[in-house]
Design an enzyme around this catalytic site. Structure first.
Site, PDB file in Angstrom:
ATOM      1  N   ASP A 497      37.335  33.942 -40.759  1.00  0.00           N
ATOM      2  CA  ASP A 497      37.642  33.815 -39.347  1.00  0.00           C
ATOM      3  C   ASP A 497      36.546  34.098 -38.539  1.00  0.00           C
ATOM      4  OD1 ASP A 497      37.863  37.094 -38.226  1.00  0.00           O
ATOM      5  OD2 ASP A 497      38.223  36.695 -40.561  1.00  0.00           O
ATOM      6  N   HIS A 823      38.327  30.046 -48.058  1.00  0.00           N
ATOM      7  CA  HIS A 823      39.125  30.114 -46.856  1.00  0.00           C
ATOM      8  C   HIS A 823      38.037  30.357 -45.635  1.00  0.00           C
ATOM      9  CE1 HIS A 823      42.271  31.267 -44.167  1.00  0.00           C
ATOM     10  NE2 HIS A 823      41.734  32.490 -43.906  1.00  0.00           N
ATOM     11  N   ASP A 875      41.765  27.603 -56.109  1.00  0.00           N
ATOM     12  CA  ASP A 875      40.678  27.288 -54.772  1.00  0.00           C
ATOM     13  C   ASP A 875      41.483  26.596 -53.941  1.00  0.00           C
ATOM     14  OD1 ASP A 875      38.237  26.665 -54.017  1.00  0.00           O
ATOM     15  OD2 ASP A 875      38.334  24.965 -55.192  1.00  0.00           O
ATOM     16  N   GLU A 884      38.560  33.844 -50.338  1.00  0.00           N
ATOM     17  CA  GLU A 884      37.849  34.007 -49.120  1.00  0.00           C
ATOM     18  C   GLU A 884      36.313  34.166 -49.597  1.00  0.00           C
ATOM     19  OE1 GLU A 884      38.462  36.859 -45.220  1.00  0.00           O
ATOM     20  OE2 GLU A 884      38.929  37.932 -47.333  1.00  0.00           O
TER      21      GLU A 884
END
Length: 1018
Positions: A497, A823, A875, A884
């Protein structure tokens, strides 16, 4: 509605199809051209129908001749239907011109004995009516026939058929998925004005050029779903990228099925299936098609989201049962492999070279069942092979992936793992000249909310809004909010993020600084390996080591998070800054539209800055004295602030709205860590006293599950043990490090796959736990030289690079089958082909058996939560719980990769020298040292060059003798003079200098190298 040729995406590897919440069984198993829109192909007929067959108004019709005897005397059919095991519905529309003839509709095997899976035998009316039957396929079948037998009538009649399908049983959730009723049920936006239309049962529209995000252009409809099994499928002709997704609209944007489609102007059928373990929240099915630089045409049809389907249990493709380090092995290091087999007796193995010649062989060692993998395994040890080259290992009829003996890959991994951090930077353009066009991007979060641009930070960031603050800060401290804003541009994006967290940045910075500091203290270290110019950073060749430049980027951000004077909690450090609310992905940092907010300060964040600033002060001192002084001042002020407010904790509740909480209500370890770094940098008694009085000092700081961002006393003690200092209880701390390493070593030696992690250690970020345990083991080796610790580090790297239950390398591009879809909102190639995958050297979080932390993707793969711990990984970009990427995981990899590279090829080296460094006297600002260098080898030296690194800001003055002296930053080199270069075996030579002691701790160096080889201390 139109039907088109079905092209199924390959399903052998999870990365081949972009899915969130996936099952590997195809979701729909349909006949081809079942709606007869243009042609009868690939349908065939018996010869007595051929001349009369026609396709008109979307149906196939044929005249059935009179006088046939049996139904099978006249047939319309199609071959080649493949069905995975599951429940199905065979359905078609049909009519008979005479209003009475019978059709026998079949799904059957096309060879004797013509076994039937489905049979619909019905008299037909003269109007099209729908007929169907359900059936079950017990196991996967291929090559079935769909047929309509229409013979046996005494008079001729016309048979018509349409909408033939064989599909999983279930309830359709999509309204008007075939666009037969124009755009009923659908909403669209963002397309070129006037181009969205339905023609001949197909939706088409023009996607404009120059949009930013996938969701800038979309067609969608909202659904109402419950927990259960679903199949998602559609047909598309799309010259650009299509993100087909069923996801939560708002909130966490949880995904309930996703397919990366498009980039193919021809019609293609896409499908997947998944399981929703809980009722989906506000689900929306959409086709997001924005984000392309060029305009393109989109066409869609046959959109289906079918409920009540049967989804096959997920079974990952794990490749050959011989599991090896897919990168390779050190020439003189351990070479272990694992064979997955049910055999309870030893089996033969062979090592084959690139020419497929057998160069070694032996018998496996049965090890029983590995509980963490749920597999019966044997061990293979081929450590005796030292010839460098390419090899494969063969056992039990299986051949491993190819690997190398004598690999130099760890040199590359050292730099790749560190280069990750520049790509994670916030607040700076990532330049193509530095990283290449693929990874270049505009600076993220450099604006102010008042600028009126989409991206609203981090130049002028306010504090958390009052409503959210009141909801999450319910302790005695509360929070008044603040009337100031801060410029917090810079730093690293923490993970996938756009949040920036001081506590996670703290451990990551410490490990980068520690990676460099180890080159000053470890016998096996290469002092030149991290020299200026070795990394891909814009500051390269500025006279400061690149790894320090990278650490500075985060240190300056962390310093900017200090609460200003006069405010509540002044001097403390804001815990984090991130978006107010979660964003979807993909989303480049420069395109993030959310409001940014500072969250309440915490004692933990304050001590993270204090510790890293103190460590940075001593390491930057020889390169940038002014910055080092600023860091030390920051370390002292934040230390005092933390002492003044020792229990201001980040609450877990502050982790549900745009960023993680990083909650920690025990900061005794952070206090110990900060005191240790301040002591190592200053040598001051107050910090030594604090350490000795801390309850952490005598505690066990080395849990076998690994240290982490919220358990930092292990780092403190490793630094106290390895960085030169005069701590009164240093020997005790060193013993604690070695004892901790022994506990980890015992775990590693008991693991069938050789990793340094216990069976209950597979939690979120388990790979980082392995890596941090490798840091402890590597430090124990640096302290003792005991090869057992080195072997454990190397074998744990085997696990990370492929010797594991999944036969998977968790480091991107290091191995045959590696993590590619971690991610991330900007390394998001899986959901936008115009964006890159994570760069080489990015480590994935790894298997996570802690089901309470699972995301919808891994939950859908294992709805019964029954994966063996090592196998709880996928994955996929939407599996943040297992896949992540974070800065603090790559920082651990950086340390270990550097250690592995320094290990060279695992050669056991006998120190050829002994160095005695004696300080004969000191006075304010200066000291005088004499150095004795003894040749302890068996051969004479024709020349010699002595190297060491000063721990802090000591330096050699112009008054130096008996050598040619040079100092670059922390590193000092003394080369022989013409008259003392020859030193016979057993002889010694002495040199000396007057040094400047600077302002920091003046502990003398403890590690020396002669001609690049490490010496023992005399």
């Amino acid at each position: 509605m139109k039907k088109f040729s079905s092209v199924r995406a390959p399903l052998a590897a999870i990365g081949a199809l972009t899915l969130v919440a996936i099952g590997l069984a195809p979701a729909a198993a349909d006949v081809l051209n079942g709606t007869f829109d243009d042609t009868k192909d690939p349908w065939w007929t018996t010869g007595n129908l051929t001349d009369t067959v026609s396709v008109e108004t979307g149906a196939l019709c044929a005249t059935v001749p009179a006088g046939t005897s049996n139904p099978w005397d006249a047939i319309v059919g199609q071959d080649g239907l493949d069905l995975p095991a599951g429940d199905y519905v065979f359905q078609f529309d049909a009519s008979a011109s005479n209003g009475s003839a019978t059709v026998v509709g079949l799904v059957q095997f096309p060879v004797d004995p013509w076994t039937q899976l489905a049979n619909v035998t019905e008299p037909l009316s003269d109007q099209m009516e729908t007929y169907s039957t359900s059936f079950t396929v017990a196991e996967d079948v291929t090559g079935l026939q769909t047929a309509f037998q229409v013979g046996g009538a005494s008079e001729a009649w016309t048979f018509c058929v349409d909408n033939v399908s064989v599909a999983p049983a279930g309830v359709e959730q999509v309204i008007n998925g075939g666009f037969d009723d124009d755009l009923t049920g659908w909403t669209h936006y963002g397309f070129v004005e006037g181009t969205a239309r339905v023609e001949d049962g197909v939706f088409c529209a023009t996607v404009p050029a120059g949009t930013t995000n996938p969701w800038d252009v979309a067609i969608y409809q909202d659904l109402s779903l419950v927990a259960g099994d679903y199949a998602f499928s559609f047909d598309a002709a799309a010259a650009g990228p299509v993100r087909a997704i069923v996801q939560q609209e708002g909130g966490a944007y949880a995904s309930y099925g996703e397919i990366a489609a498009g980039n193919d102007a021809g019609w293609t059928h896409y499908s997947t299936s998944h399981q929703a373990s809980e009722d989906p929240v506000d689900p929306r099915l959409g086709f997001q098609v924005g984000g392309a630089s060029q305009s393109w045409e989109l066409c869609l049809d046959n959109v289906s989201y079918l409920g009540g389907v049967s989804v096959e249990p997920y079974e990952p493709d794990t490749g050959p049962r011989v599991r090896v380090n897919q990168v390779g092995y050190l020439t003189h290091g351990p070479k272990e492999a694992t064979l997955v087999t049910d055999s309870d007796t030893a089996l033969e193995w062979e090592l084959r070279n690139a020419a497929d010649a057998v160069v070694a062989s032996g018998d496996t060692s049965p090890l029983g069942v590995d509980d963490s993998a749920g597999l019966s395994v044997h061990g293979i040890d081929f450590s005796s092979v030292t010839a460098e080259g390419q090899y494969t290992l063969v056992a039990d009829g299986e051949t491993s992936y190819a690997f190398e003996i004598g690999t130099a890959a760890y040199e590359d991994l050292r730099t790749d793992a560190l280069n990750y951090f520049y790509l994670a930077r916030s607040g700076i353009d990532i330049e193509a000249d530095t990283v290449g066009e693929e990874y270049a991007r505009a600076a993220g979060h450099v604006s102010s909310p008042s600028d009126g641009v989409a991206n609203q930070g981090d130049l002028d960031v306010p504090c958390q809004n009052a409503a959210d603050a009141a909801a999450v800060y319910t302790d005695a401290y509360g929070w008044e909010g603040c009337d100031y804003t801060l410029d917090v541009v810079g730093g690293w994006y923490d993970a996938g993020d756009h949040g920036k967290y001081v506590v996670n940045g703290g451990i990551a910075t410490a490990q980068l600084l520690g990676t460099f500091e180890r080159t000053k203290t470890a016998p096996s270290a290469d002092p030149d390996a991290l020299a200026d110019g070795t990394l891909d950073v814009p500051e390269s060749s500025n006279g400061v080591l690149d790894v320090l430049d990278e650490a500075r980027w985060e240190l300056e951000f962390m310093t900017s998070m200090v609460v200003p004077e006069g405010a509540q909690f002044e001097g403390l450090v804001h815990h984090k800054v991130h978006d107010d609310g979660w964003t979807g992905l993909p989303l480049l940092p420069a395109n993030d539209p959310q409001v940014r907010e500072l969250h309440r300060p915490s004692t933990a964040a304050t001590l993270n800055l204090s510790a890293t600033a103190a460590q940075g002060a001593r390491l930057f001192a020889p390169y940038d004295a002014d910055f080092a002084a600023d860091l030390l001042a920051t370390a002292r002020s934040t230390w005092e602030a933390a002492l003044g407010t020792p229990d201001l904790y980040a609450p877990a509740a502050d982790g549900a709205d745009g960023g993680g909480p990083y909650d920690d209500d025990d900061v005794t370890d952070e206090f110990y860590w900060a005191a240790a770094e301040l002591f190592l940098t200053t040598g001051e008694q107050q910090f030594e006293d604090f350490l000795l009085d801390s309850p952490v000092h005598e505690a066990d700081s080395f849990d076998v599950g690994g240290f982490s961002w919220d358990a930092l006393d292990a780092i403190a003690k490793m630094n106290l043990a390895t960085v030169p200092n005069d701590f009164a209880d240093r020997d005790t701390v060193t013993d604690q490090v070695v004892t901790g390493a022994n506990g980890i070593l015992a775990v590693q030696q008991a693991q069938e796959f050789g990793l340094a992690l216990p069976d209950d250690g597979f939690v979120w970020g388990s790979n980082a736990s392995v890596l941090n345990n490798q840091v402890v083991l590597g430090t124990a080796f640096d302290l003792t030289g005991d090869a057992a610790y080195a072997r454990a580090v190397v074998e744990s790297m085997d696990y990370l690079l492929g010797r594991n239950a999944l036969n998977w390398s968790y480091v991107t591009d290091y191995g045959d089958v590696t993590s590619q879809n971690q991610h991330s909102r900007w390394f998001a190639h899986q959901v936008n082909a115009e964006l890159p995958n994570p760069p080489a050297g990015s480590v994935a979080g790894g298997p996570n058996a802690d089901v309470g932390t699972w995301d919808p993707t891994i939950s859908s793969l294992y709805p019964s939560t029954d994966c063996a711990p090592q196998r709880c990984y996928v994955d996929h970009i939407q599996s943040w719980a297992t896949n992540e990427i974070t800065v603090n995981w790559n920082s651990a990899l950086s340390w270990v990769a550097s250690w592995m590279a320094d290990r060279d090829q695992g050669t056991t080296e006998v120190a050829p020298c002994e160095v005695t460094y004696t300080v004969h006297g000191s006075w304010p600002g200066a000291f005088i040292s004499q150095i004795w260098i003894t040749n302890t080898s068996q051969q004479a030296w024709d020349d010699w060059s002595l190297t060491w690194a000063n721990p802090a800001d000591d330096s050699v003055s112009l008054q130096a003798w008996s050598a040619q002296w040079k100092q670059e930053g922390a590193f000092v080199t003394a080369a022989a003079m013409p008259w003392n270069g020859t030193v016979r075996a057993g002889d010694k030579v002495t040199i000396g200098f007057v040094g400047s002691s600077g302002t920091l701790s003046d502990a003398p160096p403890e590690q020396f190298w002669v001609n690049g080889a490490p010496c023992t201390a005399g």
